[in-house]
Enzyme design. Structure first.
Site: not given
Ligand code: 13P
Length: 274
Positions: A232, A117, A187, A31, A115, A193, A29, A254
């Site tokens: 993560s 977010e 998640e 983002k 998600h 993150g 992802n 990330g």
């Molecule tokens: P990170 O791997 O940066 O923690 O993000 C996870 C995520 O939100 C994937 O959709």
């Protein structure tokens, strides 16, 4: 027997019914990151690094505006792409939105739905998320439904309750059979993150619970559903997570922006199939 033991007991009792081999999926992802140049270079490196079909499915999720470029680069590669979001309408006066049929037109395979977010920053509620899941399926795009608890919810012992609520609202709207072509991603919000990964044991416990929730309604769906872990995931913790029986791959944020790191995560998933 505590409620937790009961879950394990039920989970164990249904896995005996049938064993299904699930193809691992590693999804990146991206983002809201990258320029045309960065994203192009990333897609090129992944294409080079994953030239052949493998036992692991790999998908990337660029931002909307980078999709046409990534789609072009990935032509002839086994890597598929998905979108990070979609709107519930098909077309019309919805300024700024992108529909499932527009994405399907470009060859979209997957779309992220729910998600954290989107839930937190954009205040998407259970009703909208259920409608987005349905809109994806209507456009023949496979939804990856993301669920997960906040740190406060975990500390208050509410993890299972929250996940059940997030899943049930979609199951009620679309039916259990809809999950034959969908994927679920667990998640935990506190792990996204933050560099704080759930331990393989913590993740496995929730994945087993999710599978049991589905298996209660359909053993077939419970057995065949791919459940990804996200939060993560990195090259150095992926193998431990993917070794767990109910973790079928990862949704990587990330670490998916670095080709070498992401390819190492794909390699870790490959070990699950050996
Ligand atoms: P990170 O791997 O940066 O923690 O993000 C996870 C995520 O939100 C994937 O959709």
């Amino acid at each position: 027997m505590s409620p937790k033991d009961q879950i394990r007991y039920n989970h164990a009792s249904y896995t005996k019914v049938k064993f299904t081999m699930r193809k691992p999926l590693v999804a990146g992802n991206w983002k809201m990151n990258g320029s045309l140049k960065d994203v192009g270079a990333l897609a090129e490196s992944l294409k080079k690094g994953l030239a052949h079909q493998s036992q692991v499915e790999v998908a990337v999720f660029p931002s909307f505006i980078h999709i046409p470029q990534v789609e072009q680069i990935l032509t002839g590669s086994p890597i598929v792409w998905g979108a990070q979001d979609l709107y519930i309408g098909q077309s019309g006066a919805f300024t700024g939105e992108v529909s499932g049929s527009m994405l399907a037109d470009l060859g979209c395979t997957y779309v992220l739905v729910g998600h954290s977010e989107r839930r937190q920053v954009f205040h998407e509620d259970l009703g909208l998320i259920s409608a987005k899941f349905k809109a994806a399926q209507n456009a023949n795009i496979r939804p990856i439904l993301c669920v997960g608890e906040t740190l406060e919810e975990r500390e208050n012992g509410k993890t299972e309750e929250i996940i059940k609520e997030q899943l049930n609202s979609v199951i009620e709207a679309s039916g259990i059979e809809a999950f034959k072509s969908a994927v679920v991603a667990y998640e935990p919000v506190w792990a996204i993150g933050t560099g704080k990964t759930a331990s393989p044991e913590q993740a496995q416990e929730v994945h087993a619970f999710i599978r049991w929730l589905f298996a209660k309604q359909s053993v077939d769906v419970g057995n065949s559903l791919r459940i990804l872990y996200g939060g993560s995931v990195k090259a150095d913790n992926a193998q431990g997570l993917f070794a767990k029986p109910d973790i079928d791959g990862g949704l990587v944020g990330g670490a998916s922006l670095d080709a070498a790191g992401f390819l190492a995560i794909v390699k870790a998933a490959l070990q699950k199939t050996e």
